[in-house]
Design a protein around this motif. Structure first.
Motif, PDB file in Angstrom:
ATOM      1  N   UNK A  21     -46.131  23.559 -22.178  1.00 19.64           N
ATOM      2  CA  UNK A  21     -45.623  22.500 -23.062  1.00 19.64           C
ATOM      3  C   UNK A  21     -45.672  21.151 -22.328  1.00 19.64           C
ATOM      4  N   UNK A  22     -45.237  21.156 -21.066  1.00 17.11           N
ATOM      5  CA  UNK A  22     -45.286  19.925 -20.261  1.00 17.11           C
ATOM      6  C   UNK A  22     -46.722  19.416 -20.161  1.00 17.11           C
ATOM      7  N   UNK A  23     -47.655  20.328 -19.934  1.00 14.34           N
ATOM      8  CA  UNK A  23     -49.069  19.958 -19.825  1.00 14.34           C
ATOM      9  C   UNK A  23     -49.585  19.408 -21.162  1.00 14.34           C
ATOM     10  N   UNK A  24     -49.185  20.059 -22.267  1.00 15.29           N
ATOM     11  CA  UNK A  24     -49.633  19.626 -23.588  1.00 15.29           C
ATOM     12  C   UNK A  24     -49.129  18.245 -23.952  1.00 15.29           C
ATOM     13  N   UNK A  60     -47.565  11.514 -22.793  1.00 15.30           N
ATOM     14  CA  UNK A  60     -46.142  11.479 -22.460  1.00 15.30           C
ATOM     15  C   UNK A  60     -45.951  11.545 -20.945  1.00 15.30           C
ATOM     16  N   UNK A  61     -44.949  10.817 -20.448  1.00 17.72           N
ATOM     17  CA  UNK A  61     -44.443  11.062 -19.110  1.00 17.72           C
ATOM     18  C   UNK A  61     -43.523  12.270 -19.210  1.00 17.72           C
ATOM     19  N   UNK A  96     -52.102  16.521 -10.672  1.00 16.65           N
ATOM     20  CA  UNK A  96     -53.506  16.814 -10.358  1.00 16.65           C
ATOM     21  C   UNK A  96     -54.346  16.900 -11.628  1.00 16.65           C
ATOM     22  N   UNK A  97     -53.690  17.251 -12.741  1.00 13.00           N
ATOM     23  CA  UNK A  97     -54.377  17.337 -14.032  1.00 13.00           C
ATOM     24  C   UNK A  97     -54.319  16.017 -14.796  1.00 13.00           C
ATOM     25  N   UNK A  98     -53.794  14.973 -14.135  1.00 16.43           N
ATOM     26  CA  UNK A  98     -53.771  13.656 -14.748  1.00 16.43           C
ATOM     27  C   UNK A  98     -52.531  13.338 -15.561  1.00 16.43           C
ATOM     28  N   UNK A 153     -50.781  28.326 -23.332  1.00 16.12           N
ATOM     29  CA  UNK A 153     -51.229  27.143 -24.079  1.00 16.12           C
ATOM     30  C   UNK A 153     -51.141  27.378 -25.589  1.00 16.12           C
ATOM     31  N   UNK A 154     -51.499  28.568 -26.028  1.00 13.84           N
ATOM     32  CA  UNK A 154     -51.381  28.904 -27.453  1.00 13.84           C
ATOM     33  C   UNK A 154     -49.917  28.904 -27.882  1.00 13.84           C
ATOM     34  N   UNK A 155     -49.056  29.443 -27.030  1.00  7.22           N
ATOM     35  CA  UNK A 155     -47.628  29.480 -27.339  1.00  7.22           C
ATOM     36  C   UNK A 155     -47.003  28.105 -27.368  1.00  7.22           C
TER      37      UNK A 155
END
Length: 238
Positions: free
Chosen positions: A20-23, A29-30, A50-52, A208-210
């Motif tokens: 969720x944080x990554x999404x 969003x910060x 690292x993922x931006x 990611x799906x969840x």
């Protein structure tokens, strides 16, 4: 200066919380990474960066009043307000030796599960509401489970965990009613049976799906639904 929105995700150091944080981070969003374990929290922040993703860590034990108060202070100092709160932290509770068989139920386990899954959500939500009220379009998303649905009753018999999600949904509707005349939109979602350490990675469904339904509810338009329980398909009967 770009006015960046800030989201707090509790239990964001792994699994669905991290996804969720990554999404949310991927759409600008910060992200405040709430984690009880400082080391795991720092590792998650590093992975997100690292993922931006613009991310920072927030020490957060949802069962501790002091920890939750300190977390709100950290977010206020860092961001000044909060646009999204995702109450993701949850535990299943012990299941050994009939601990969650209703006929032999261990009440201490019920208390422990409720302290995280229900009381923890109330603690965090009420501590963060003053910061959410400063945002233009604040959103609260509670990560629930269809196991809490009285209509569906899926999954194994877990007489502490499943009722904790029923109560979480019920509490969510009370918040939605109380905040009906404000710009704070509150909903709950079921991410589905996702492959995480919570489920023993026993599912083809990815974090990611969840996470997708939570991200969708976190970014609802101002005329979006309130007080609902949703999954990928839409409203969950409960």
């Amino acid at each position: 200066m770009i006015d960046t929105k800030t989201a707090l995700v509790t239990g964001a150091n792994k699994g669905i919380g991290f996804a969720i944080a990554q999404g949310l981070g991927a759409i600008g969003y910060t992200v405040a990474v709430g984690a009880r374990d400082d080391v795991r929290g720092k590792e998650a922040v590093e992975r997100l960066r690292a993922a931006g993703v613009d991310a920072f860590g927030v020490a957060l034990d949802v069962t501790s009043d002091d920890s939750v108060t300190a977390a709100a202070a950290t977010i206020e100092q860092t961001a000044g307000r909060l646009d999204v709160l995702v109450n993701n932290t949850g535990i299943a509770g012990r299941t050994d030796g009939g601990a969650q068989d209703p006929t032999t139920l261990d009440l201490d386990i019920v208390r422990t599960v409720l302290d995280t899954n229900v009381f923890g959500v109330i603690r965090v939500t009420n501590a963060m509401l003053p910061l959410l009220r400063r945002a233009n379009s604040p959103r609260i998303v509670n990560i629930s489970s269809s196991m809490g649905s009285l209509a569906l009753q899926p999954g194994p018999i877990l007489a502490a965990y499943a009722p904790s999600k029923s109560m979480l949904n019920s509490i969510m509707t009370q918040y939605a009613r109380q905040l009906a005349d404000t710009n704070v939109i509150v909903n709950a979602c079921c991410p589905g049976y996702v492959a995480t350490d919570f489920t023993g990675f026993n599912s083809p469904r990815t974090p990611d799906q969840g996470a997708a339904i939570a991200v969708r509810l976190a970014t609802l338009p101002d005329d979006g639904p309130r007080g609902g329980f949703f999954n990928d398909e839409g409203v969950v009967p409960w």
